[in-house]
Design a protein around this motif. Structure first.
Motif, PDB file in Angstrom:
ATOM      1  N   SER A   1      12.005 -13.206  25.579  1.00  0.00           N
ATOM      2  CA  SER A   1      10.935 -12.730  24.718  1.00  0.00           C
ATOM      3  C   SER A   1      10.911 -11.202  24.685  1.00  0.00           C
ATOM      4  O   SER A   1      11.576 -10.529  25.483  1.00  0.00           O
TER       5      SER A   1
ATOM      6  N   LYS B   1       8.422  -9.318  25.417  1.00  0.00           N
ATOM      7  CA  LYS B   1       7.755  -8.823  26.630  1.00  0.00           C
ATOM      8  C   LYS B   1       8.730  -8.767  27.804  1.00  0.00           C
ATOM      9  O   LYS B   1       8.719  -7.813  28.581  1.00  0.00           O
TER      10      LYS B   1
ATOM     11  N   THR C   1       8.014 -14.171  33.466  1.00  0.00           N
ATOM     12  CA  THR C   1       7.699 -15.589  33.565  1.00  0.00           C
ATOM     13  C   THR C   1       8.322 -16.329  32.392  1.00  0.00           C
ATOM     14  O   THR C   1       8.377 -15.831  31.268  1.00  0.00           O
ATOM     15  N   ASN C   2       8.817 -17.516  32.647  1.00  0.00           N
ATOM     16  CA  ASN C   2       9.399 -18.358  31.611  1.00  0.00           C
ATOM     17  C   ASN C   2       8.340 -19.306  31.062  1.00  0.00           C
ATOM     18  O   ASN C   2       7.566 -19.895  31.817  1.00  0.00           O
ATOM     19  N   SER C   3       8.300 -19.449  29.755  1.00  0.00           N
ATOM     20  CA  SER C   3       7.331 -20.373  29.150  1.00  0.00           C
ATOM     21  C   SER C   3       7.901 -21.788  29.236  1.00  0.00           C
ATOM     22  O   SER C   3       9.081 -22.028  29.013  1.00  0.00           O
ATOM     23  N   LYS C   4       7.040 -22.718  29.572  1.00  0.00           N
ATOM     24  CA  LYS C   4       7.459 -24.123  29.694  1.00  0.00           C
ATOM     25  C   LYS C   4       7.273 -24.803  28.351  1.00  0.00           C
ATOM     26  O   LYS C   4       6.285 -24.601  27.658  1.00  0.00           O
ATOM     27  N   LYS C   5       8.248 -25.627  27.999  1.00  0.00           N
ATOM     28  CA  LYS C   5       8.156 -26.364  26.736  1.00  0.00           C
ATOM     29  C   LYS C   5       7.879 -27.811  26.964  1.00  0.00           C
ATOM     30  O   LYS C   5       8.204 -28.423  27.877  1.00  0.00           O
TER      31      LYS C   5
END
Length: 64
Positions: free
Chosen positions: A2, A4, A60-64
Motif C-alpha cells: 500500500s 502507507k 501491517t498487512n490487511s487481511k482479506k
C-alpha cells in the motif's frame, strides 16, 4: 504494498541513510580497514538498508 507501507519504508530508508552517514562522519573507522564504515558511500547504503528493514517491521498487512 500500500501507499502507507511504501511511505513508511521510504522514511526508514531516508532516516537510515542520514544515520549511516552521521556514523561515518562522527565515529568512522580510524584504521581504514573497516568494511562498512571506511567509506561514506558504504556507511550510507548500509544505514539506508537497515533503516528500511527496521521501519518495514511496523507495516501491517490487511487481511482479506
Amino acid at each position: 504494498m500500500s501507499k502507507k507501507a511504501l511511505m513508511l519504508t521510504g522514511l526508514g530508508v531516508i532516516i537510515g541513510a542520514v544515520g549511516g552517514y552521521a556514523y561515518y562522519h562522527f565515529i568512522g573507522c580510524a584504521s581504514g580497514t573497516c568494511a562498512i564504515t571506511s567509506k561514506p558511500l558504504n556507511a550510507t547504503l548500509y544505514g539506508s538498508l537497515m533503516g528500511g528493514l527496521l521501519f518495514n517491521i511496523f507495516v501491517t498487512n490487511s487481511k482479506k
